[in-house]
Write a protein that holds these residues in place. Structure first.
Motif, PDB file in Angstrom:
ATOM      1  N   ASN A  21     -50.622  40.210  45.398  1.00  0.00           N
ATOM      2  CA  ASN A  21     -51.170  39.866  46.707  1.00  0.00           C
ATOM      3  C   ASN A  21     -51.898  38.538  46.683  1.00  0.00           C
ATOM      4  OD1 ASN A  21     -50.259  42.289  47.811  1.00  0.00           O
ATOM      5  ND2 ASN A  21     -52.100  43.391  47.159  1.00  0.00           N
ATOM      6  N   THR A  22     -52.384  38.162  45.489  1.00  0.00           N
ATOM      7  CA  THR A  22     -53.140  36.908  45.355  1.00  0.00           C
ATOM      8  C   THR A  22     -52.286  35.780  44.794  1.00  0.00           C
ATOM      9  OG1 THR A  22     -55.165  38.177  44.968  1.00  0.00           O
ATOM     10  CG2 THR A  22     -55.174  35.844  44.315  1.00  0.00           C
ATOM     11  N   VAL A  23     -51.547  36.052  43.729  1.00  0.00           N
ATOM     12  CA  VAL A  23     -50.812  34.986  43.029  1.00  0.00           C
ATOM     13  C   VAL A  23     -49.392  34.792  43.557  1.00  0.00           C
ATOM     14  CG1 VAL A  23     -52.175  35.342  40.951  1.00  0.00           C
ATOM     15  CG2 VAL A  23     -49.990  36.533  41.205  1.00  0.00           C
ATOM     16  N   ILE A  24     -48.879  35.734  44.374  1.00  0.00           N
ATOM     17  CA  ILE A  24     -47.559  35.679  45.010  1.00  0.00           C
ATOM     18  C   ILE A  24     -46.425  35.891  44.013  1.00  0.00           C
ATOM     19  CG2 ILE A  24     -46.004  34.365  46.501  1.00  0.00           C
ATOM     20  CD1 ILE A  24     -48.676  35.175  47.775  1.00  0.00           C
ATOM     21  N   HIS A  25     -46.444  35.143  42.892  1.00  0.00           N
ATOM     22  CA  HIS A  25     -45.373  35.231  41.894  1.00  0.00           C
ATOM     23  C   HIS A  25     -45.999  35.300  40.515  1.00  0.00           C
ATOM     24  CE1 HIS A  25     -41.727  34.321  39.626  1.00  0.00           C
ATOM     25  NE2 HIS A  25     -41.036  34.470  40.736  1.00  0.00           N
ATOM     26  N   CYS A  26     -45.325  36.007  39.599  1.00  0.00           N
ATOM     27  CA  CYS A  26     -45.868  36.203  38.244  1.00  0.00           C
ATOM     28  C   CYS A  26     -46.114  34.887  37.515  1.00  0.00           C
ATOM     29  CB  CYS A  26     -44.922  37.076  37.425  1.00  0.00           C
ATOM     30  SG  CYS A  26     -44.848  38.797  37.983  1.00  0.00           S
ATOM     31  N   ARG A  27     -45.303  33.857  37.816  1.00  0.00           N
ATOM     32  CA  ARG A  27     -45.493  32.595  37.100  1.00  0.00           C
ATOM     33  C   ARG A  27     -46.839  31.948  37.408  1.00  0.00           C
ATOM     34  NH1 ARG A  27     -40.957  31.162  40.471  1.00  0.00           N
ATOM     35  NH2 ARG A  27     -41.651  30.231  42.416  1.00  0.00           N
ATOM     36  N   ASN A  28     -47.514  32.402  38.481  1.00  0.00           N
ATOM     37  CA  ASN A  28     -48.838  31.880  38.819  1.00  0.00           C
ATOM     38  C   ASN A  28     -49.965  32.712  38.224  1.00  0.00           C
ATOM     39  OD1 ASN A  28     -47.559  29.935  40.512  1.00  0.00           O
ATOM     40  ND2 ASN A  28     -47.439  31.444  42.160  1.00  0.00           N
ATOM     41  N   CYS A  29     -49.612  33.748  37.445  1.00  0.00           N
ATOM     42  CA  CYS A  29     -50.612  34.664  36.894  1.00  0.00           C
ATOM     43  C   CYS A  29     -51.042  34.219  35.497  1.00  0.00           C
ATOM     44  CB  CYS A  29     -50.025  36.081  36.846  1.00  0.00           C
ATOM     45  SG  CYS A  29     -51.139  37.297  36.113  1.00  0.00           S
ATOM     46  N   SER A  30     -52.303  34.446  35.173  1.00  0.00           N
ATOM     47  CA  SER A  30     -52.832  34.047  33.864  1.00  0.00           C
ATOM     48  C   SER A  30     -52.192  34.849  32.729  1.00  0.00           C
ATOM     49  CB  SER A  30     -54.351  34.220  33.838  1.00  0.00           C
ATOM     50  OG  SER A  30     -54.703  35.578  34.087  1.00  0.00           O
ATOM     51  N   VAL A  31     -51.797  36.098  33.001  1.00  0.00           N
ATOM     52  CA  VAL A  31     -51.145  36.903  31.963  1.00  0.00           C
ATOM     53  C   VAL A  31     -49.808  36.285  31.577  1.00  0.00           C
ATOM     54  CG1 VAL A  31     -50.152  39.168  31.437  1.00  0.00           C
ATOM     55  CG2 VAL A  31     -52.289  39.007  32.734  1.00  0.00           C
ATOM     56  N   TYR A  32     -49.044  35.864  32.581  1.00  0.00           N
ATOM     57  CA  TYR A  32     -47.736  35.233  32.349  1.00  0.00           C
ATOM     58  C   TYR A  32     -47.915  33.907  31.593  1.00  0.00           C
ATOM     59  CZ  TYR A  32     -42.932  33.835  33.531  1.00  0.00           C
ATOM     60  OH  TYR A  32     -41.611  33.463  33.487  1.00  0.00           O
ATOM     61  N   THR A  33     -48.908  33.120  32.007  1.00  0.00           N
ATOM     62  CA  THR A  33     -49.187  31.842  31.348  1.00  0.00           C
ATOM     63  C   THR A  33     -49.598  32.046  29.901  1.00  0.00           C
ATOM     64  OG1 THR A  33     -49.886  30.881  33.453  1.00  0.00           O
ATOM     65  CG2 THR A  33     -50.583  29.743  31.454  1.00  0.00           C
ATOM     66  N   ARG A  34     -50.458  33.053  29.672  1.00  0.00           N
ATOM     67  CA  ARG A  34     -50.930  33.327  28.307  1.00  0.00           C
ATOM     68  C   ARG A  34     -49.781  33.788  27.417  1.00  0.00           C
ATOM     69  NH1 ARG A  34     -54.770  36.149  29.760  1.00  0.00           N
ATOM     70  NH2 ARG A  34     -53.892  38.248  29.520  1.00  0.00           N
ATOM     71  N   ALA A  35     -48.877  34.584  27.965  1.00  0.00           N
ATOM     72  CA  ALA A  35     -47.728  35.049  27.180  1.00  0.00           C
ATOM     73  C   ALA A  35     -46.831  33.886  26.782  1.00  0.00           C
ATOM     74  CB  ALA A  35     -46.937  36.080  27.984  1.00  0.00           C
ATOM     75  N   GLY A  36     -46.604  32.955  27.719  1.00  0.00           N
ATOM     76  CA  GLY A  36     -45.795  31.789  27.397  1.00  0.00           C
ATOM     77  C   GLY A  36     -46.435  30.900  26.357  1.00  0.00           C
ATOM     78  N   ARG A  37     -47.748  30.750  26.447  1.00  0.00           N
ATOM     79  CA  ARG A  37     -48.452  29.922  25.466  1.00  0.00           C
ATOM     80  C   ARG A  37     -48.416  30.552  24.092  1.00  0.00           C
ATOM     81  NH1 ARG A  37     -53.303  26.419  27.155  1.00  0.00           N
ATOM     82  NH2 ARG A  37     -52.127  26.823  29.016  1.00  0.00           N
ATOM     83  N   ASN A  38     -48.592  31.887  24.029  1.00  0.00           N
ATOM     84  CA  ASN A  38     -48.539  32.581  22.743  1.00  0.00           C
ATOM     85  C   ASN A  38     -47.150  32.491  22.123  1.00  0.00           C
ATOM     86  OD1 ASN A  38     -51.213  33.331  23.009  1.00  0.00           O
ATOM     87  ND2 ASN A  38     -50.748  35.351  23.846  1.00  0.00           N
ATOM     88  N   LEU A  39     -46.126  32.512  22.977  1.00  0.00           N
ATOM     89  CA  LEU A  39     -44.759  32.410  22.473  1.00  0.00           C
ATOM     90  C   LEU A  39     -44.523  31.050  21.826  1.00  0.00           C
ATOM     91  CD1 LEU A  39     -41.963  33.788  22.314  1.00  0.00           C
ATOM     92  CD2 LEU A  39     -41.426  32.690  24.499  1.00  0.00           C
ATOM     93  N   LEU A  40     -45.025  29.995  22.456  1.00  0.00           N
ATOM     94  CA  LEU A  40     -44.821  28.649  21.933  1.00  0.00           C
ATOM     95  C   LEU A  40     -45.698  28.358  20.707  1.00  0.00           C
ATOM     96  CD1 LEU A  40     -44.629  26.635  25.287  1.00  0.00           C
ATOM     97  CD2 LEU A  40     -42.742  27.243  23.780  1.00  0.00           C
ATOM     98  N   GLU A  41     -46.843  29.029  20.624  1.00  0.00           N
ATOM     99  CA  GLU A  41     -47.792  28.728  19.550  1.00  0.00           C
ATOM    100  C   GLU A  41     -47.726  29.731  18.400  1.00  0.00           C
ATOM    101  OE1 GLU A  41     -51.563  28.569  21.464  1.00  0.00           O
ATOM    102  OE2 GLU A  41     -51.172  26.623  22.437  1.00  0.00           O
ATOM    103  N   ARG A  42     -46.767  30.655  18.415  1.00  0.00           N
ATOM    104  CA  ARG A  42     -46.685  31.654  17.358  1.00  0.00           C
ATOM    105  C   ARG A  42     -46.281  30.997  16.033  1.00  0.00           C
ATOM    106  NH1 ARG A  42     -41.879  31.489  19.898  1.00  0.00           N
ATOM    107  NH2 ARG A  42     -39.967  32.014  18.758  1.00  0.00           N
ATOM    108  N   ASP A  43     -46.603  31.653  14.935  1.00  0.00           N
ATOM    109  CA  ASP A  43     -46.269  31.144  13.609  1.00  0.00           C
ATOM    110  C   ASP A  43     -44.762  31.183  13.392  1.00  0.00           C
ATOM    111  OD1 ASP A  43     -48.934  30.781  13.064  1.00  0.00           O
ATOM    112  OD2 ASP A  43     -49.174  32.795  12.195  1.00  0.00           O
TER     113      ASP A  43
END
Length: 240
Positions: A21-43
């Motif tokens: 209701n607030t972010v409209i789409h998952c790509r605007n959510c902090s959880v989605y952003t954090r998951a993408g960052r963790n994927l790129l920064e994983r060992d």
């Protein structure tokens, strides 16, 4: 383990997440952003660098981009696994698709200005898209679809409010000809594996099937993948 809530309660799931209701789409959510960052920064996995070093040290094999020069079996295999990019949208109760390469823009609805002695059930008039007047058509009437009353709020079988959808106008470019038409809902761009595509049945009663190139299986729905050349060549004959 990456949290993939967007596939369960998010935009790719049942859309029950309260944050939508607030972010409209998952790509605007902090959880989605954090998951993408963790994927790129994983060992990197063990021996990852050594494997790539050996691979890059090998003598490259010449690759041709011309599929016609490939052996028949290899060419057929390449075409089978080459996914289709398509845009899925809804007109009334019908889910349809067109090649993504034909879409130029998706905009909110704009006023349609009728043309004296030219506007009709297919050519509705002109619409202003970013300062340019473009012909606006009714794809539903061209395909012979029955239109139903549309509402921005959709209910599930239990009558509970599940999501909100809005109509849009889309701008398509077909061999240099630009057209605008309205859709009741748009799902965006999707890549579809060719093994999910079916041939069009030889005997059917639904009106849009005569303009359908393939049937696409998508989320337990049968999507009519329209033959854009046939649809818009018929359009030109009907309005010119």
């Amino acid at each position: 383990m990456i949290e993939k809530c967007w596939n369960e309660i998010g935009i790719q799931g049942d859309r029950s997440c309260a944050e939508l209701n607030t972010v409209i789409h998952c790509r605007n959510c902090s959880v989605y952003t954090r998951a993408g960052r963790n994927l790129l920064e994983r060992d990197a996995p063990e021996n990852y660098r050594a494997e790539w070093t050996n691979l890059l040290a090998q003598t490259p094999t010449p690759v041709t981009s011309d599929r016609n020069t490939l052996p028949q079996l290899q060419r057929a295999t390449a075409e089978f696994f080459d996914p289709l990019s398509l845009v899925i949208f809804r007109l009334g109760a019908e889910w349809l698709a067109l090649a993504a390469s034909t879409f130029q823009e998706i905009t909110p609805p704009s006023p349609i200005h009728t043309l004296p002695h030219r506007s009709n059930e297919i050519l509705l008039g002109l619409v202003n898209i970013r300062g340019e007047l473009l012909p606006c058509i009714s794809l539903s009437n061209l395909l012979g679809l029955e239109r139903q009353g549309t509402h921005p709020k959709l209910l599930n079988q239990q009558g509970d409010l599940t999501r909100v959808v809005y109509s849009r106008m889309v701008v398509v470019n077909i061999q240099g000809d630009i057209w605008v038409f309205s859709v009741d809902e748009i799902e965006g761009i999707h890549r579809c594996d060719r093994h999910l595509i079916e041939e069009v049945p030889s005997v059917v009663s639904k009106a849009p099937i005569s303009y359908t190139k393939w049937i696409v299986n998508w989320r337990n729905k049968k999507i009519n993948y329209l033959d854009e050349e046939l649809v818009f060549s018929t359009l030109k004959r009907r309005i010119l």
